[in-house]
Design a protein around this motif. Structure first.
Motif, PDB file in Angstrom:
ATOM      1  N   ILE A   6      83.158  -7.851   3.971  1.00 41.80           N
ATOM      2  CA  ILE A   6      82.747  -6.702   5.255  1.00 41.80           C
ATOM      3  C   ILE A   6      83.750  -6.994   6.368  1.00 41.80           C
ATOM      4  O   ILE A   6      83.576  -8.094   7.061  1.00 41.80           O
ATOM      5  CB  ILE A   6      81.116  -6.952   5.348  1.00 41.80           C
ATOM      6  CG1 ILE A   6      80.580  -6.718   3.899  1.00 41.80           C
ATOM      7  CG2 ILE A   6      80.751  -5.596   6.258  1.00 41.80           C
ATOM      8  CD1 ILE A   6      79.112  -6.798   3.937  1.00 41.80           C
ATOM      9  N   PHE A   7      84.168  -5.871   6.699  1.00 43.72           N
ATOM     10  CA  PHE A   7      85.090  -5.805   7.741  1.00 43.72           C
ATOM     11  C   PHE A   7      84.603  -4.659   8.740  1.00 43.72           C
ATOM     12  O   PHE A   7      84.187  -3.694   8.360  1.00 43.72           O
ATOM     13  CB  PHE A   7      86.368  -5.646   7.550  1.00 43.72           C
ATOM     14  CG  PHE A   7      87.281  -6.900   7.379  1.00 43.72           C
ATOM     15  CD1 PHE A   7      87.051  -8.063   8.173  1.00 43.72           C
ATOM     16  CD2 PHE A   7      88.493  -6.897   6.827  1.00 43.72           C
ATOM     17  CE1 PHE A   7      88.010  -9.342   8.170  1.00 43.72           C
ATOM     18  CE2 PHE A   7      89.200  -7.994   6.848  1.00 43.72           C
ATOM     19  CZ  PHE A   7      89.064  -9.181   7.450  1.00 43.72           C
ATOM     20  N   ARG A  17      97.556  -2.979   9.410  1.00 40.53           N
ATOM     21  CA  ARG A  17      98.893  -2.838  10.291  1.00 40.53           C
ATOM     22  C   ARG A  17      99.578  -3.997   9.887  1.00 40.53           C
ATOM     23  O   ARG A  17     100.863  -4.051   9.818  1.00 40.53           O
ATOM     24  CB  ARG A  17      98.114  -2.491  11.642  1.00 40.53           C
ATOM     25  CG  ARG A  17      99.397  -2.469  12.833  1.00 40.53           C
ATOM     26  CD  ARG A  17      98.930  -2.379  14.259  1.00 40.53           C
ATOM     27  NE  ARG A  17      98.117  -3.829  14.376  1.00 40.53           N
ATOM     28  CZ  ARG A  17      96.849  -3.792  14.881  1.00 40.53           C
ATOM     29  NH1 ARG A  17      96.274  -3.020  15.312  1.00 40.53           N
ATOM     30  NH2 ARG A  17      96.497  -5.402  14.950  1.00 40.53           N
ATOM     31  N   ASP A  18      99.070  -5.134   9.972  1.00 44.07           N
ATOM     32  CA  ASP A  18      99.755  -6.376  10.078  1.00 44.07           C
ATOM     33  C   ASP A  18      99.977  -6.896   8.847  1.00 44.07           C
ATOM     34  O   ASP A  18     100.861  -7.808   8.641  1.00 44.07           O
ATOM     35  CB  ASP A  18      99.083  -7.408  11.118  1.00 44.07           C
ATOM     36  CG  ASP A  18      98.601  -6.911  12.530  1.00 44.07           C
ATOM     37  OD1 ASP A  18      99.295  -6.342  13.041  1.00 44.07           O
ATOM     38  OD2 ASP A  18      97.631  -7.440  13.098  1.00 44.07           O
ATOM     39  N   GLY A  19      99.373  -6.501   7.932  1.00 40.14           N
ATOM     40  CA  GLY A  19      99.610  -7.216   6.458  1.00 40.14           C
ATOM     41  C   GLY A  19      98.952  -8.435   5.985  1.00 40.14           C
ATOM     42  O   GLY A  19      98.780  -8.749   4.941  1.00 40.14           O
ATOM     43  N   SER A  20      98.226  -9.174   7.273  1.00 41.26           N
ATOM     44  CA  SER A  20      97.423 -10.227   6.933  1.00 41.26           C
ATOM     45  C   SER A  20      96.517 -10.520   8.159  1.00 41.26           C
ATOM     46  O   SER A  20      96.691  -9.822   9.117  1.00 41.26           O
ATOM     47  CB  SER A  20      98.412 -11.531   6.750  1.00 41.26           C
ATOM     48  OG  SER A  20      99.294 -11.714   7.910  1.00 41.26           O
ATOM     49  N   THR A  21      95.657 -11.381   7.649  1.00 39.20           N
ATOM     50  CA  THR A  21      94.770 -11.507   8.750  1.00 39.20           C
ATOM     51  C   THR A  21      94.030 -13.138   8.480  1.00 39.20           C
ATOM     52  O   THR A  21      93.860 -13.337   7.381  1.00 39.20           O
ATOM     53  CB  THR A  21      93.446 -10.568   8.772  1.00 39.20           C
ATOM     54  OG1 THR A  21      92.839 -11.042   9.808  1.00 39.20           O
ATOM     55  CG2 THR A  21      92.748 -10.379   7.647  1.00 39.20           C
ATOM     56  N   THR A  22      93.556 -13.738   9.496  1.00 45.94           N
ATOM     57  CA  THR A  22      92.882 -14.831   9.564  1.00 45.94           C
ATOM     58  C   THR A  22      91.334 -14.494   9.364  1.00 45.94           C
ATOM     59  O   THR A  22      90.442 -15.577   9.271  1.00 45.94           O
ATOM     60  CB  THR A  22      93.014 -15.876  10.525  1.00 45.94           C
ATOM     61  OG1 THR A  22      92.708 -15.170  11.797  1.00 45.94           O
ATOM     62  CG2 THR A  22      94.391 -16.172  10.537  1.00 45.94           C
ATOM     63  N   GLY A  23      90.989 -13.309   9.317  1.00 50.92           N
ATOM     64  CA  GLY A  23      89.579 -12.732   9.454  1.00 50.92           C
ATOM     65  C   GLY A  23      89.151 -12.324  10.594  1.00 50.92           C
ATOM     66  O   GLY A  23      89.490 -12.173  11.484  1.00 50.92           O
ATOM     67  N   ASP A  30      85.129 -20.898  11.627  1.00 55.09           N
ATOM     68  CA  ASP A  30      84.725 -21.713  10.194  1.00 55.09           C
ATOM     69  C   ASP A  30      85.885 -22.234   9.734  1.00 55.09           C
ATOM     70  O   ASP A  30      85.965 -23.137   8.996  1.00 55.09           O
ATOM     71  CB  ASP A  30      84.000 -20.999   9.421  1.00 55.09           C
ATOM     72  CG  ASP A  30      82.441 -20.729   9.954  1.00 55.09           C
ATOM     73  OD1 ASP A  30      82.064 -21.451  11.188  1.00 55.09           O
ATOM     74  OD2 ASP A  30      81.879 -20.078   9.258  1.00 55.09           O
ATOM     75  N   GLY A  31      87.257 -21.746   9.892  1.00 53.18           N
ATOM     76  CA  GLY A  31      88.547 -22.042   9.320  1.00 53.18           C
ATOM     77  C   GLY A  31      88.569 -21.478   7.827  1.00 53.18           C
ATOM     78  O   GLY A  31      89.540 -22.118   7.018  1.00 53.18           O
ATOM     79  N   TYR A  32      87.920 -20.431   7.485  1.00 55.92           N
ATOM     80  CA  TYR A  32      88.155 -19.884   6.046  1.00 55.92           C
ATOM     81  C   TYR A  32      87.624 -18.527   6.313  1.00 55.92           C
ATOM     82  O   TYR A  32      86.615 -18.149   6.972  1.00 55.92           O
ATOM     83  CB  TYR A  32      87.701 -20.580   5.002  1.00 55.92           C
ATOM     84  CG  TYR A  32      85.995 -20.930   4.945  1.00 55.92           C
ATOM     85  CD1 TYR A  32      85.274 -19.972   4.748  1.00 55.92           C
ATOM     86  CD2 TYR A  32      85.667 -22.158   5.664  1.00 55.92           C
ATOM     87  CE1 TYR A  32      83.805 -20.190   4.945  1.00 55.92           C
ATOM     88  CE2 TYR A  32      84.326 -22.487   5.744  1.00 55.92           C
ATOM     89  CZ  TYR A  32      83.619 -21.616   5.482  1.00 55.92           C
ATOM     90  OH  TYR A  32      82.116 -21.716   5.686  1.00 55.92           O
ATOM     91  N   ARG A  85      93.055 -19.588   3.140  1.00 58.37           N
ATOM     92  CA  ARG A  85      94.372 -19.153   3.672  1.00 58.37           C
ATOM     93  C   ARG A  85      94.374 -17.381   4.067  1.00 58.37           C
ATOM     94  O   ARG A  85      93.121 -17.085   4.296  1.00 58.37           O
ATOM     95  CB  ARG A  85      95.343 -18.884   2.236  1.00 58.37           C
ATOM     96  CG  ARG A  85      95.025 -17.952   1.471  1.00 58.37           C
ATOM     97  CD  ARG A  85      96.442 -17.778   0.529  1.00 58.37           C
ATOM     98  NE  ARG A  85      96.176 -16.923  -0.810  1.00 58.37           N
ATOM     99  CZ  ARG A  85      96.133 -15.577  -0.915  1.00 58.37           C
ATOM    100  NH1 ARG A  85      95.879 -14.573   0.211  1.00 58.37           N
ATOM    101  NH2 ARG A  85      95.884 -15.037  -1.645  1.00 58.37           N
ATOM    102  N   MET A  86      95.270 -17.042   4.628  1.00 55.63           N
ATOM    103  CA  MET A  86      95.282 -15.766   5.198  1.00 55.63           C
ATOM    104  C   MET A  86      94.875 -14.655   4.151  1.00 55.63           C
ATOM    105  O   MET A  86      95.359 -15.065   2.996  1.00 55.63           O
ATOM    106  CB  MET A  86      96.306 -15.317   5.929  1.00 55.63           C
ATOM    107  CG  MET A  86      96.758 -16.370   7.231  1.00 55.63           C
ATOM    108  SD  MET A  86      98.226 -15.696   8.141  1.00 55.63           S
ATOM    109  CE  MET A  86      97.511 -14.350   8.965  1.00 55.63           C
ATOM    110  N   LEU A  87      94.193 -13.711   4.443  1.00 49.72           N
ATOM    111  CA  LEU A  87      94.078 -12.522   3.411  1.00 49.72           C
ATOM    112  C   LEU A  87      95.135 -11.501   3.693  1.00 49.72           C
ATOM    113  O   LEU A  87      95.456 -11.382   4.850  1.00 49.72           O
ATOM    114  CB  LEU A  87      92.374 -11.985   3.967  1.00 49.72           C
ATOM    115  CG  LEU A  87      92.246 -10.685   2.932  1.00 49.72           C
ATOM    116  CD1 LEU A  87      91.935 -11.081   1.604  1.00 49.72           C
ATOM    117  CD2 LEU A  87      91.076 -10.063   3.537  1.00 49.72           C
ATOM    118  N   MET A  88      95.754 -11.506   2.628  1.00 51.52           N
ATOM    119  CA  MET A  88      96.731 -10.545   2.700  1.00 51.52           C
ATOM    120  C   MET A  88      96.360  -9.129   2.272  1.00 51.52           C
ATOM    121  O   MET A  88      95.491  -8.871   1.473  1.00 51.52           O
ATOM    122  CB  MET A  88      97.781 -10.962   1.668  1.00 51.52           C
ATOM    123  CG  MET A  88      98.287 -12.569   1.881  1.00 51.52           C
ATOM    124  SD  MET A  88      98.766 -12.879   3.501  1.00 51.52           S
ATOM    125  CE  MET A  88     100.381 -12.042   3.534  1.00 51.52           C
TER     126      MET A  88
END
Length: 115
Positions: A6-7, A17-23, A30-32, A85-88
């Motif tokens: 859920i975002f 826009r960016d193609g990836s996110t750390t969330g 939390d690091g994930y 890892r980053m969500l792509m």
């Protein structure tokens, strides 16, 4: 298997826009990246997004995530999927609005069956 994220609208737009996110901020802290199964998603929405509008439900195929996806015990002793890892953008199978309807989030018709 599909798992769900859920975002908030701005978080989804940033991923697009960016193609990836750390969330979201909680993910970064939390690091994930936190995910839910179809059985967990409604409770996640109620617990962490109560009363929030402008949300999106993202579906991600677990096979695309490889070894970076870990199942870990969390709320109520249940195992939740966590992405280390980053969500792509290409990880996302589909994204749908998650509107509020009478104070609760209205999940897309058939999202549980889409697994």
């Amino acid at each position: 298997m599909l798992i769900y994220k859920i975002f908030r609208s701005d978080e989804w737009q940033a991923l697009r826009r960016d193609g990836s996110t750390t969330g979201a901020p909680v993910d970064v802290a939390d690091g994930y990246v936190h995910f839910s199964t179809s059985e967990q998603a409604a409770e996640t929405a109620a617990k962490h997004f109560a009363g929030e509008a402008d949300l999106f439900l993202l579906a991600v195929e677990t096979n695309r995530l490889g070894d970076a996806l870990k199942w870990e015990v969390s709320r109520g002793g249940a195992e939740f999927p966590h992405l280390y890892r980053m969500l792509m953008r290409e990880d996302v199978v589909w994204a749908q609005p998650l509107p509020l309807l009478n104070g609760a989030h209205d999940f897309p018709a058939g999202f549980k069956e889409a697994e």
